[in-house]
Design an enzyme around this catalytic site. Structure first.
Site, PDB file in Angstrom:
ATOM      1  N   CYS A  38       0.834  -1.205   0.000  1.00  0.00           N
ATOM      2  CA  CYS A  38       0.000   0.000   0.000  1.00  0.00           C
ATOM      3  C   CYS A  38       0.867   1.253   0.000  1.00  0.00           C
ATOM      4  O   CYS A  38       2.005   1.252   0.463  1.00  0.00           O
ATOM      5  CB  CYS A  38      -0.898  -0.020   1.230  1.00  0.00           C
ATOM      6  N   SER A  40       0.658   3.691   1.899  1.00  0.00           N
ATOM      7  CA  SER A  40       1.001   4.126   3.260  1.00  0.00           C
ATOM      8  C   SER A  40       2.331   3.516   3.706  1.00  0.00           C
ATOM      9  O   SER A  40       3.110   4.164   4.416  1.00  0.00           O
ATOM     10  CB  SER A  40      -0.103   3.730   4.245  1.00  0.00           C
ATOM     11  N   HIS A  43       4.851   5.694   2.176  1.00  0.00           N
ATOM     12  CA  HIS A  43       5.005   6.952   2.925  1.00  0.00           C
ATOM     13  C   HIS A  43       5.957   6.745   4.108  1.00  0.00           C
ATOM     14  O   HIS A  43       6.802   7.592   4.387  1.00  0.00           O
ATOM     15  CB  HIS A  43       3.651   7.427   3.479  1.00  0.00           C
ATOM     16  N   HIS A  60       0.257  -3.508   6.379  1.00  0.00           N
ATOM     17  CA  HIS A  60      -0.954  -3.314   7.190  1.00  0.00           C
ATOM     18  C   HIS A  60      -2.199  -3.727   6.425  1.00  0.00           C
ATOM     19  O   HIS A  60      -3.303  -3.362   6.797  1.00  0.00           O
ATOM     20  CB  HIS A  60      -1.047  -1.842   7.609  1.00  0.00           C
ATOM     21  N   CYS A 160      -7.271  -2.703   3.534  1.00  0.00           N
ATOM     22  CA  CYS A 160      -6.939  -1.264   3.522  1.00  0.00           C
ATOM     23  C   CYS A 160      -7.507  -0.563   2.294  1.00  0.00           C
ATOM     24  O   CYS A 160      -8.515   0.123   2.374  1.00  0.00           O
ATOM     25  CB  CYS A 160      -5.441  -1.018   3.641  1.00  0.00           C
TER      26      CYS A 160
HETATM   27 ZN   LIG Z   1      -2.945   1.116   3.349  1.00  0.00          ZN
END
Ligand SMILES: [Zn+2]
Ligand SMILES: [Zn+2]
Length: 360
Positions: A38, A40, A43, A60, A160
């Site tokens: 993902c 994220s 990031h 996650h 997610c």
């Molecule tokens: Zn995510």
């Protein structure tokens, strides 16, 4: 067990051997079968969100099989297939009791920890999960049982990206039948904003991206019009495509730079609703003329698609089984854990909708 660990921002993940505690009271041990890659995670690798403690097991967006449960666990049992929720909820705080467990004020954390082999200090796990790992221990509320007919890679994505995008359209914005929608960004989350809008009955969905390949994906997921923002002004084009009015709902699903946040407000019509889904790097100011909102416009952020995982995960899977929601088409590439850094290279270059790591 093998896991992919981030030691320092802006460095590749390292594959290491870890030990994991037994599940304690109220916890479940989950064997990860699939984990989505993902934005994220990316990031965190780039250091966009400040000082997240390291070393950190990333990941996650996972699904797997319950291998063991601790004392007093009643909502999952050994052998259950589960999707992991990255926001465990307490059930009793004001947010939980108001129907927003995605905003829980006292999220429970697993007491069982992962450690480097033979060492005592616990590693950080992203969002309390750390799904780039063969196993994880989570509070039982974070393991949502699902039907065993659902393939694990598809299930993982619901943990997610799918829930974030579909939930932003259906739960956060409550897109209405017959409405018009603009979606900025056709990545894993934006494509799911698009299909959430389709499910909610939007009749015009305008996808905005800088890459033609992503815009083609947008069409595949239900966009009726596309705008390449590297070639034309998305606000002017969206106005033109909606007879000068602008859209009823706009979604920002990029979260990297200021411009699309602003454009997602300017392209809505009177009483229009803008939903900010993308999680920008720290210190990303957004400057909007105060008068831009004066015609009763709304800006709202969406966290995890305003999801109630025990309600929304099964609902999303029912839509998938009924042929009303695409999951198979989201999976562009599949990798083993050892090739995880290749998956991040592809993500960084915008070459995939989603990559999935499969564990045997
Ligand atoms: Zn995510
Ligand atoms: Zn709570």
């Amino acid at each position: 067990m093998k896991a992919a660990v981030l030691y320092e921002p802006k460095t590749p993940l390292k594959l290491v051997e870890l030990d994991l505690d037994e599940p304690g009271p109220g916890e479940a041990l989950v064997k990860i079968m699939s984990s989505g890659v993902c934005h994220s995670d990316w990031h965190v690798i780039k250091g966009d969100w400040g000082n997240i403690p390291m070393p950190c097991v990333l990941g996650h967006e996972g699904a797997g099989i319950v291998e063991a449960v601790g004392q007093g666990v009643s909502t999952v049992k050994t052998g259950d297939h589960v999707i992991l929720s990255w926001m465990a909820s307490c059930g009793t705080c004001e947010s939980c009791q108001s129907g927003y467990p995605n905003l829980c004020q006292r999220p429970p954390a697993a007491q069982a920890k992962v450690r480097m082999k033979g060492e005592s200090e616990a590693l950080y796990q992203m969002a309390g999960l750390g799904t780039f790992s063969a196993y994880t221990v989570v509070p039982e509320v974070a393991a949502v049982p699902i039907d065993k007919s659902i393939p694990f890679p598809q299930a993982a994505l619901v943990g997610c990206g799918v829930t974030t995008g579909v939930g932003a359209a259906i739960n956060t914005a409550r897109v209405g039948a017959g409405s018009t929608v603009a979606v900025f960004g056709c990545g894993g989350v934006g494509l799911n904003c698009i299909q959430g809008a389709v499910i909610a009955g939007a009749i015009q969905i305008i996808a905005v991206d800088m890459l033609d390949y992503k815009l083609d994906l947008g069409r595949e997921f239900g966009a009726t019009d596309t705008v390449n923002a590297s070639r034309e002004d998305p606000v002017a084009r969206i106005k033109e495509l909606t007879g000068g009015q602008g859209v009823h709902y706009a979604f920002e699903a990029i979260g990297l730079v200021e411009a699309p946040f602003v454009q997602s407000v300017l392209c809505t019509r009177r009483r229009g609703v803008t939903v900010w889904v993308g999680h920008a790097p720290l210190d990303t100011p957004v400057t909007i003329d105060a008068r831009a909102l004066i015609l009763e416009k709304t800006i709202i952020a969406s966290m995890y698609g305003s999801a109630r995982p025990h309600v929304d995960f099964p609902k999303i899977l029912s839509l998938y089984r009924a042929g009303k929601l695409k999951l198979d088409e989201l999976i562009t590439r599949r990798f083993d854990l050892k090739d995880i850094n290749v998956a991040f290279d592809l993500l960084a270059r915008g070459e995939v909708a989603r990559s999935v790591i499969n564990f045997e």
